[in-house]
Write a protein that holds these residues in place. Structure first.
Motif, PDB file in Angstrom:
ATOM      1  N   TYR A 113       2.220   2.015  12.766  1.00 15.47           N
ATOM      2  CA  TYR A 113       3.404   2.314  12.209  1.00 15.47           C
ATOM      3  C   TYR A 113       3.845   1.391  11.267  1.00 15.47           C
ATOM      4  N   LEU A 114       4.794   1.897  10.500  1.00 18.29           N
ATOM      5  CA  LEU A 114       5.561   1.020   9.463  1.00 18.29           C
ATOM      6  C   LEU A 114       7.081   1.530   9.709  1.00 18.29           C
ATOM      7  N   GLN A 115       7.927   0.684  10.369  1.00 11.40           N
ATOM      8  CA  GLN A 115       9.346   0.959  10.362  1.00 11.40           C
ATOM      9  C   GLN A 115      10.162   0.319   9.237  1.00 11.40           C
ATOM     10  N   MET A 116      10.713   1.093   8.690  1.00 16.15           N
ATOM     11  CA  MET A 116      11.391   0.602   7.348  1.00 16.15           C
ATOM     12  C   MET A 116      12.827   0.812   7.550  1.00 16.15           C
ATOM     13  N   ASN A 117      13.403  -0.347   7.453  1.00 17.15           N
ATOM     14  CA  ASN A 117      15.063  -0.082   7.558  1.00 17.15           C
ATOM     15  C   ASN A 117      15.761  -0.630   6.218  1.00 17.15           C
ATOM     16  N   SER A 118      16.894  -0.263   6.425  1.00 17.39           N
ATOM     17  CA  SER A 118      17.798  -1.043   5.220  1.00 17.39           C
ATOM     18  C   SER A 118      17.000  -0.633   3.731  1.00 17.39           C
ATOM     19  N   LEU A 119      16.530   0.773   3.696  1.00 22.17           N
ATOM     20  CA  LEU A 119      15.806   0.974   2.548  1.00 22.17           C
ATOM     21  C   LEU A 119      16.572   0.948   1.057  1.00 22.17           C
ATOM     22  N   LYS A 120      15.703   0.678   0.265  1.00 21.65           N
ATOM     23  CA  LYS A 120      16.447   0.433  -1.216  1.00 21.65           C
ATOM     24  C   LYS A 120      15.804   1.426  -2.139  1.00 21.65           C
ATOM     25  N   PRO A 121      16.528   1.955  -3.402  1.00 21.83           N
ATOM     26  CA  PRO A 121      15.797   2.610  -4.112  1.00 21.83           C
ATOM     27  C   PRO A 121      14.443   2.124  -4.601  1.00 21.83           C
ATOM     28  N   GLU A 122      14.429   0.739  -4.748  1.00 19.97           N
ATOM     29  CA  GLU A 122      13.159   0.096  -5.470  1.00 19.97           C
ATOM     30  C   GLU A 122      11.851   0.252  -4.391  1.00 19.97           C
ATOM     31  N   ASP A 123      12.218   0.762  -3.080  1.00 14.27           N
ATOM     32  CA  ASP A 123      11.268   0.879  -2.373  1.00 14.27           C
ATOM     33  C   ASP A 123      10.696   2.283  -2.356  1.00 14.27           C
ATOM     34  N   THR A 124      10.972   3.129  -3.237  1.00 15.48           N
ATOM     35  CA  THR A 124      10.408   4.399  -3.620  1.00 15.48           C
ATOM     36  C   THR A 124       8.964   4.245  -3.990  1.00 15.48           C
ATOM     37  N   ALA A 125       8.094   5.103  -3.327  1.00 10.79           N
ATOM     38  CA  ALA A 125       6.756   5.010  -3.741  1.00 10.79           C
ATOM     39  C   ALA A 125       5.753   5.880  -2.728  1.00 10.79           C
ATOM     40  N   VAL A 126       4.790   6.150  -3.141  1.00  6.95           N
ATOM     41  CA  VAL A 126       3.641   6.725  -2.425  1.00  6.95           C
ATOM     42  C   VAL A 126       3.249   5.452  -1.279  1.00  6.95           C
ATOM     43  N   TYR A 127       3.059   5.617   0.001  1.00  5.52           N
ATOM     44  CA  TYR A 127       2.917   4.834   0.670  1.00  5.52           C
ATOM     45  C   TYR A 127       1.277   4.977   1.665  1.00  5.52           C
ATOM     46  N   TYR A 128       0.585   4.253   1.428  1.00  7.45           N
ATOM     47  CA  TYR A 128      -0.690   4.324   1.999  1.00  7.45           C
ATOM     48  C   TYR A 128      -1.083   3.492   2.991  1.00  7.45           C
ATOM     49  N   CYS A 129      -1.601   4.356   4.219  1.00 11.35           N
ATOM     50  CA  CYS A 129      -2.314   3.439   5.190  1.00 11.35           C
ATOM     51  C   CYS A 129      -3.834   2.949   4.929  1.00 11.35           C
ATOM     52  N   ALA A 130      -4.134   2.029   5.452  1.00 14.17           N
ATOM     53  CA  ALA A 130      -5.297   1.306   5.116  1.00 14.17           C
ATOM     54  C   ALA A 130      -5.973   0.698   6.569  1.00 14.17           C
TER      55      ALA A 130
END
Length: 124
Positions: free
Chosen positions: A80-97
């Motif tokens: 899991y990746l819990q993402m709080n207080s998101l910002k516009p600069e967090d915009t991306a495609v997120y990949y799990c590895a």
């Protein structure tokens, strides 16, 4: 063969939260570290966070520390990746590895196994 499937991405307003999930399947008869990477528009893919098999050790980049939390549930073969207080600069495609090696495979290297990615868009 190992397969990773991410879910949980979407569109959220700045300051909001999302939780990404990554289900691991296939030949998982070995202990593997897990990590999250992201690639923003016009940017190179970058490491975001990593976690060891036991979950005892984690690491993350400065820009997400204190806002993002990586975790895993080995009984469910899920990270899991819990993402709080998101910002516009967090915009991306997120990949799990995933990789056998936490530091050389995830944190400082190129993981052996990848998911297909999930889009996260943060509006201002």
């Amino acid at each position: 063969q190992v397969q990773l499937v991410e879910s949980g991405g979407g569109l959220v307003q700045a300051g909001g939260s999302l939780r990404l999930s990554c289900v691991v399947s296939g030949r998982t008869d070995f202990r593997y570290a897990m990590g999250w990477f992201r690639q923003g528009p016009g940017q190179e893919r970058e490491f975001v966070a990593a976690i060891t098999w036991t979950g005892a050790t984690t690491s993350s980049i400065d820009s997400v520390r204190g806002r993002f939390t990586i975790s895993r549930d080995n009984a469910k073969n899920t990270g899991y990746l819990q993402m709080n207080s998101l910002k516009p600069e967090d915009t991306a495609v997120y990949y799990c590895a995933a990789d056998r090696n936490y530091r050389s495979g995830i944190v400082n290297g190129t993981p052996a196994f990848w998911g297909q990615g999930t889009q996260v868009t943060v509006s201002s």
